[in-house]
Design a protein around this motif. Structure first.
Motif, PDB file in Angstrom:
ATOM      1  N   TYR A 104       0.839  -1.212   0.000  1.00  0.00           N
ATOM      2  CA  TYR A 104       0.000   0.000   0.000  1.00  0.00           C
ATOM      3  C   TYR A 104       0.868   1.254   0.000  1.00  0.00           C
ATOM      4  O   TYR A 104       0.543   2.257  -0.649  1.00  0.00           O
ATOM      5  CB  TYR A 104      -0.926   0.009   1.223  1.00  0.00           C
ATOM      6  CG  TYR A 104      -1.927  -1.115   1.258  1.00  0.00           C
ATOM      7  CD1 TYR A 104      -2.344  -1.759   0.089  1.00  0.00           C
ATOM      8  CD2 TYR A 104      -2.465  -1.554   2.469  1.00  0.00           C
ATOM      9  CE1 TYR A 104      -3.257  -2.802   0.134  1.00  0.00           C
ATOM     10  CE2 TYR A 104      -3.370  -2.596   2.516  1.00  0.00           C
ATOM     11  CZ  TYR A 104      -3.760  -3.213   1.345  1.00  0.00           C
ATOM     12  OH  TYR A 104      -4.661  -4.248   1.395  1.00  0.00           O
ATOM     13  N   ARG A 162       2.047   1.861  -3.489  1.00  0.00           N
ATOM     14  CA  ARG A 162       0.986   2.299  -4.397  1.00  0.00           C
ATOM     15  C   ARG A 162       0.542   3.732  -4.135  1.00  0.00           C
ATOM     16  O   ARG A 162       0.089   4.422  -5.047  1.00  0.00           O
ATOM     17  CB  ARG A 162      -0.213   1.350  -4.269  1.00  0.00           C
ATOM     18  CG  ARG A 162       0.049  -0.008  -4.908  1.00  0.00           C
ATOM     19  CD  ARG A 162      -1.120  -0.946  -4.744  1.00  0.00           C
ATOM     20  NE  ARG A 162      -0.837  -2.228  -5.384  1.00  0.00           N
ATOM     21  CZ  ARG A 162      -1.537  -3.328  -5.194  1.00  0.00           C
ATOM     22  NH1 ARG A 162      -2.580  -3.313  -4.360  1.00  0.00           N
ATOM     23  NH2 ARG A 162      -1.215  -4.437  -5.817  1.00  0.00           N
ATOM     24  N   ASN A 163       0.676   4.146  -2.883  1.00  0.00           N
ATOM     25  CA  ASN A 163       0.171   5.478  -2.539  1.00  0.00           C
ATOM     26  C   ASN A 163       1.257   6.541  -2.446  1.00  0.00           C
ATOM     27  O   ASN A 163       0.960   7.703  -2.187  1.00  0.00           O
ATOM     28  CB  ASN A 163      -0.581   5.413  -1.211  1.00  0.00           C
ATOM     29  CG  ASN A 163      -1.876   4.642  -1.338  1.00  0.00           C
ATOM     30  OD1 ASN A 163      -2.826   5.116  -1.942  1.00  0.00           O
ATOM     31  ND2 ASN A 163      -1.908   3.433  -0.787  1.00  0.00           N
ATOM     32  N   PRO A 180       0.775   8.230  -6.399  1.00  0.00           N
ATOM     33  CA  PRO A 180      -0.388   7.623  -7.061  1.00  0.00           C
ATOM     34  C   PRO A 180      -0.593   8.111  -8.491  1.00  0.00           C
ATOM     35  O   PRO A 180      -1.282   7.456  -9.272  1.00  0.00           O
ATOM     36  CB  PRO A 180      -1.560   8.032  -6.157  1.00  0.00           C
ATOM     37  CG  PRO A 180      -1.072   9.219  -5.402  1.00  0.00           C
ATOM     38  CD  PRO A 180       0.388   9.027  -5.226  1.00  0.00           C
TER      39      PRO A 180
END
Length: 648
Positions: free
Chosen positions: A34, A37-38, A41
């Motif tokens: 996570y 991915r963040n 973004p």
């Protein structure tokens, strides 16, 4: 009785806590994904979602799975360190907090040499140093000038090498300062006086030099720094340094004969040479202070100077503890005569034993309160040695031994962090800008001070988290160590019972009462007088417990227990102790021959009792009892009972 608080600490001999570890690994692997991915973004995924359907991807996955399955199958032949049946070397199951923290940190791949490569875990490593400093009795408040400093290493060998580096730097710095001759500074009158300052006096001189420099104009400061650097042993090398100061001779390191072989390695690596390592006899498998003091007098007569005195807090072979307190007292007496030297304690094995001695507030527990928990632990000498650790100049401790953490995680801790300035090494592409102020800011450029050029930040995360979950005092981490000491006392009692049971077939003794959770057993077939025969018998006993078996592919399950061996030698024990043990075993002292490799030493069994589940209260099982039952069966096979004679 096993403390229930220990049940969640390990994956467990049966993999009992697999669900806990799996939840942690999956949770924090997802958390790492996570984060990726963040982080940005707006950036599109570089690997397309359709990639998994492509033939090249599938071929790669197939190869990867094949190799991992092969590796996994091969690893099933590994030594089962996690089992209570493993009684061999200094390794056991891994603490879950450290294992989970290390797995969590690995994908971030921090390199703990600089905050540029490890902005998070480098702070954790500095904090680990302070955690260990508090455990060992050093000042651990960074706001105090004389605060300790510690860092992790690959193991005890490199930590011992760091101790040598620092001791030599402190020994030679005052001599270099005399040669540079900064005006207005109070410096020793001659080279010999400078060479024999204590480490604390050398640090005071270093602090005075830094204060003297700070009053200069920047350009003058640079010139004087260069002038001093040109005189230091780190610049000149040992040959030129001692040629420049002919009244001085290369200093010697004094270590007990049971000291780890890393000291010989370190002397060679540092260029001092193996000849400068003087091994001191032992008494009762512990450093003989009388012999040590005589060695110092011999050095005085020869005009030589000691660099470092090594005491061992838990020998690798026997787990015994040297009288650190007596060595400290001797150092103070010598310092008063102007003959200073440093003390390093090699507590690679026994360092975490100190958790049993610490209250939650960091103060030392009394001998009386500790004795109430055990049969005989700790001895008065062990307690006094522990109390004196904080007066040593540096200490080695291995979290990957009695700290139950993964290899490699050793640690070096020094009493006064200001001395570390003498080890500074700079590289512009790694360390930029002026030297920062403040304890944490300074050591965030950790690579300037340590031997390594790269080191795992994941290991630092593992140690730090473990110490937070299990603080280093007797009510937390000490619960684990307490369990192993109780097992040790039970093992010694069972060994004495075994000796009585086997008397008609076998002579058995515990050569030395243990100071830690490591016990040795010596044995000899009854009636045998020859050391050669006794050694051959012990090799047969150990053969079925060794991974070095002549048939290495024998399934692990066919080995009931795993153990290790070591040897007793007269040059280590001394004649009196060696003869005492041979007499207890019924061996002829003349059968030990220095010119015969089969009988120049006595082979004995060595047992490291680290696993906290050796006594399994939950299931009413004592693996200690099972071990001695196993030994009884082995002895019966190797020494069948002679049929009793009868008359008709």
């Amino acid at each position: 009785m096993t403390e229930p608080s220990l049940y969640p600490c390990f994956l467990g001999p049966y993999g009992e806590n697999d669900a806990l570890l799996e939840r942690l690994v999956v949770e924090f692997l997802r958390d790492h994904v996570y984060w990726r991915r963040n982080l940005y973004p707006e950036d599109p995924p570089a690997i397309p979602t359709r990639a998994a359907q492509q033939p090249a991807f599938q071929e790669f996955e197939a190869r990867l799975r094949r190799e991992l399955h092969t590796l996994s199958a091969s690893l099933k032949r590994s030594v089962p360190f996690h089992s209570p049946r493993y009684l061999g070397h200094m390794v056991s199951d891994l603490l879950l907090p450290g294992l989970a923290a290390q797995i969590l940190a690995l994908p971030y791949n921090p390199n703990n040499v600089s905050d540029e490569a490890a902005p998070v875990t480098i702070d954790l490593e500095i904090k680990v140093g302070l955690q260990l400093a508090r455990l060992l009795g050093y000042v651990s408040d960074p706001e105090q000038d004389g605060c300790a400093f510690g860092h992790l290493t690959s193991g005890g060998t490199l930590a011992n090498f760091q101790a040598l580096r620092l001791a030599l730097a402190l020994k030679c710095f005052p001599v270099a300062l005399r040669a540079a001759a900064p005006p207005g500074m109070s410096i020793p009158e001659d080279d010999m006086q400078a060479f024999r300052l204590t480490p604390a006096q050398a640090i005071d001189l270093l602090v005075g030099w830094q204060g003297w420099l700070s009053a200069l104009e920047p350009q003058d400061r640079v010139c004087w720094r260069k002038k001093l650097e040109a005189e230091r042993i780190e610049q000149l090398g040992g040959v030129r340094f001692f040629a420049t100061h002919p009244e001085l001779a290369p200093p010697v390191v004094l270590a007990p004969v049971t000291a780890h072989y890393s000291w010989s390695k370190g002397m060679k690596m540092l260029g001092l040479g193996r000849e400068q390592l003087v091994l001191i006899p032992e008494r009762g498998m512990r450093l003989d202070i009388t012999a040590f003091e005589q060695t110092l007098r011999d050095l005085d007569a020869a005009g030589a100077s000691p660099l470092l005195a090594v005491a061992v807090f838990g020998t690798t072979e026997f787990g015994t503890i040297d009288p650190v307190h007596e060595l400290v007292a001797l150092r103070e007496r010598r310092a008063a005569q102007g003959k200073g030297f440093a003390i390093h304690v090699d507590a690679a094995w026994g360092g975490y034993l100190a958790t049993l001695f610490r209250q939650e507030d960091g103060t030392l527990r009394s001998l009386q309160s500790m004795r109430a928990e055990f049969t005989s632990f700790p001895s008065a000498n062990t307690h006094a040695a522990m109390a004196a650790l904080g007066q040593a100049d540096s200490i080695t401790v291995d979290p990957h031994k009695l700290g139950y953490l993964a290899y490699g995680a050793g640690a070096f801790v020094c009493r006064d962090h200001r001395a570390m300035e003498l080890l500074t090494e700079t590289a512009d592409y790694v360390f930029t800008g002026a030297a920062p102020s403040g304890y944490f800011n300074r050591y965030r450029k950790l690579g300037q001070y340590i031997p390594e050029g790269s080191k795992s930040g994941a290991a630092a995360a593992a140690v730090y988290v473990t110490h937070r979950v299990l603080p280093l005092d007797h009510t937390h981490f000490g619960q684990l160590v307490r369990q192993t000491i109780r097992a040790t006392e039970a093992f010694v009692a069972r060994a004495e019972q075994f000796a009585r049971e086997m008397r008609s077939r076998l002579r058995v003794c515990v050569p030395y009462p243990p100071d830690s959770n490591l016990v040795c057993i010596a044995a000899n077939p009854a009636g045998n007088l020859d050391v050669t025969v006794a050694n051959a018998f012990m090799r047969q006993i150990h053969g079925a417990m060794s991974m070095d078996s002549p048939v290495p592919l024998v399934p692990l399950q066919n080995r009931e227990f795993f153990g290790s061996t070591t040897t007793l030698r007269e040059e280590i024990l001394g004649t009196q102790d060696m003869h005492r043990i041979l007499d207890e075993l019924g061996l002829d002292t003349c059968s030990m021959r220095a010119d015969d490799p089969r009988s120049d030493r006595l082979l004995i069994l060595r047992h490291t009792l680290m696993n906290p589940f050796i006594i399994d209260d939950e299931n009413g099982i004592s693996y200690i009892d099972r071990y001695f039952e196993y030994l009884s069966r082995r002895v019966a096979l190797l020494l069948p009972a002679k049929p009793s004679s009868s008359t008709t």
